[in-house]
Design a protein around this motif. Sequence first.
Motif, PDB file in Angstrom:
ATOM      1  N   SER A  73      41.977  24.671  46.744  1.00  0.00           N
ATOM      2  CA  SER A  73      42.416  26.107  47.519  1.00  0.00           C
ATOM      3  C   SER A  73      41.125  26.970  47.443  1.00  0.00           C
ATOM      4  O   SER A  73      41.022  27.724  48.423  1.00  0.00           O
ATOM      5  N   THR A  74      40.562  27.158  46.499  1.00  0.00           N
ATOM      6  CA  THR A  74      39.488  27.910  46.312  1.00  0.00           C
ATOM      7  C   THR A  74      38.260  27.547  47.642  1.00  0.00           C
ATOM      8  O   THR A  74      37.753  28.415  48.109  1.00  0.00           O
ATOM      9  N   CYS A  75      38.003  26.328  47.650  1.00  0.00           N
ATOM     10  CA  CYS A  75      36.970  25.865  48.760  1.00  0.00           C
ATOM     11  C   CYS A  75      37.483  26.216  50.185  1.00  0.00           C
ATOM     12  O   CYS A  75      36.796  26.666  50.933  1.00  0.00           O
ATOM     13  N   ALA A  76      38.970  26.257  50.243  1.00  0.00           N
ATOM     14  CA  ALA A  76      39.515  26.431  51.664  1.00  0.00           C
ATOM     15  C   ALA A  76      39.296  28.077  51.971  1.00  0.00           C
ATOM     16  O   ALA A  76      39.037  28.408  53.051  1.00  0.00           O
ATOM     17  N   PHE A  77      39.383  28.740  50.845  1.00  0.00           N
ATOM     18  CA  PHE A  77      39.426  30.251  51.063  1.00  0.00           C
ATOM     19  C   PHE A  77      38.013  30.467  51.274  1.00  0.00           C
ATOM     20  O   PHE A  77      37.686  31.356  52.209  1.00  0.00           O
ATOM     21  N   LYS A 276      46.246  34.168  44.312  1.00  0.00           N
ATOM     22  CA  LYS A 276      45.630  35.382  44.004  1.00  0.00           C
ATOM     23  C   LYS A 276      44.417  35.121  43.177  1.00  0.00           C
ATOM     24  O   LYS A 276      43.056  35.778  43.729  1.00  0.00           O
ATOM     25  N   GLN A 277      44.368  34.247  42.607  1.00  0.00           N
ATOM     26  CA  GLN A 277      43.496  34.009  41.470  1.00  0.00           C
ATOM     27  C   GLN A 277      42.457  33.262  42.136  1.00  0.00           C
ATOM     28  O   GLN A 277      41.065  33.303  41.912  1.00  0.00           O
ATOM     29  N   ASN A 278      42.712  32.064  42.871  1.00  0.00           N
ATOM     30  CA  ASN A 278      41.832  31.290  43.575  1.00  0.00           C
ATOM     31  C   ASN A 278      40.953  32.210  44.630  1.00  0.00           C
ATOM     32  O   ASN A 278      40.055  32.140  44.869  1.00  0.00           O
ATOM     33  N   ALA A 279      41.771  33.097  45.390  1.00  0.00           N
ATOM     34  CA  ALA A 279      41.262  33.897  46.336  1.00  0.00           C
ATOM     35  C   ALA A 279      40.202  35.034  45.960  1.00  0.00           C
ATOM     36  O   ALA A 279      39.226  35.003  46.158  1.00  0.00           O
ATOM     37  N   SER A 280      40.586  35.339  44.475  1.00  0.00           N
ATOM     38  CA  SER A 280      39.706  36.363  43.918  1.00  0.00           C
ATOM     39  C   SER A 280      38.187  35.431  43.547  1.00  0.00           C
ATOM     40  O   SER A 280      37.136  36.226  43.690  1.00  0.00           O
TER      41      SER A 280
END
Length: 493
Positions: A73-77, A276-280
Amino acid sequence: MAITNRFQDAVKALNSLQTNFASIEAGKKAGTLKRNTLAMPEMLEWTRRLGYAASDFNRMNIIHITGTKGKGSTCAFVQSILSQYHTRGVNKIGLFTSPHLKSVRERVRINGNPIAEDLFTKYFFEVWDKLSGSTSDTERFPDMAGDSKPVYFKYMTLLSFYVFLKEGVDTAIYEVGVGGEYDSTNIIEKPTVCGVSALGIDHVFMLGETLPEIAWNKGGIFKEGAPAFTVEQPEDAMQVLRARGTEKNIAGELQVVGQNPAVTGLKLGLAGEFQKQNASLAIQLAATHLQKLEILSQTDVEAISRGVLPIEFAVGLETAMWEGRCQTIVEEGVTWYVDGAHTKESIDASSEWFGAVSALAAKPKSRVLLFNQQTRDANMLIGRLYNNLADVKFDHVVFTTNVTWSSGAYSADLVSMNTSKDAVDRLEVQKSLAETWADLEKQNKQQAARKHIFHDIETSVNFIRSLEGPVEVFVCGSLHLVGGFLVVLDGKQ
């Protein structure tokens, strides 16, 4: 048709590189899966046989991301944020992730899209032929004799490097497969920035049984002179990550990313409070990368860290997409809530998301759980899911294998050789899961849901569609289940 057939030839050849169930079990017993000191030398040798050196990959400006939960998910963001800068110097973005859901082409993306079948096929066989037409010193590399090829994930890693260089990618995002220290992506020499998402217990036969052991492996991606960021971790894991940062001589100290203030006011493209954590983390990685490319200034990065986001960041976060993760699919009469979750931490996050969306939805005629986890501690995970959703009443609980079609066939891209065929055919895991669920209902004096065990995903989906609507379905567990489920919904055999 010719291209499609040739593509299927490539998929069949790739599947032949999977490590089979017997070999994995033997490796577990022998303890040889934990530390393979030849892993990096062999990857560098395969790279040489392709005609490259690891230093050639530096021109792609690579962002390297590891973790247990949320790394994809972090990669996707990050990809979605950087895509907003395509007119300002980020021209072509490569993204390498795993596993895939429906098609192996999903693992190698350019500008957000899986590479086309013809491109995959062209480059797959170019790599295959280059490896077949070259040799290694078998005294130094005894497993690389003759016409041998690297195993599935290593081959895909090599293929991604090859594709991205050939296609002129100028920014690349690499998700670690397993761990970090011995992962095939770790031949990356000079990443622009490294990131670590939330850590948890997983892949214990390869990474260790404790969080500090796992953190040691994950911290193996840190590189000299490259900034490194992590989300907040348990203290014993954080101590190890900090030590690894010092050992690897990263730029400055390992930086801990809390929730960015701006995230609260955005509707993220990926659902779930935990995103929200991954997005941050993604915000910090993208900002640091753009600073390295001299697109943003230090002042810009500091403002972003305080929550003053450029419009490009906000749009990127709100439009990010990652199929099979907290995804809602609406059909006539059936609403599917879909999330891959294969660790206790991801089961917790997935349950929290489903509990929240289910509470807000109109009351269904039937509520259904569709679950499988074939290779990990399935009974522990189903018990955790049951307890997390104690207030959610399921009318039907369906346990299936990861077999795609009622014919007994897997979708070609989803063939799995690393599970016991006998155990799948006997429905061992599924019968055990049904018994565990029944025991939990008795212990909690809860009205029993109807249990169903099916040998394949297609039959499971057809059964659920046959129920009187409206029906609400939580599809949860293995990403292999989620991928097969999405293939069945597409209806393309």
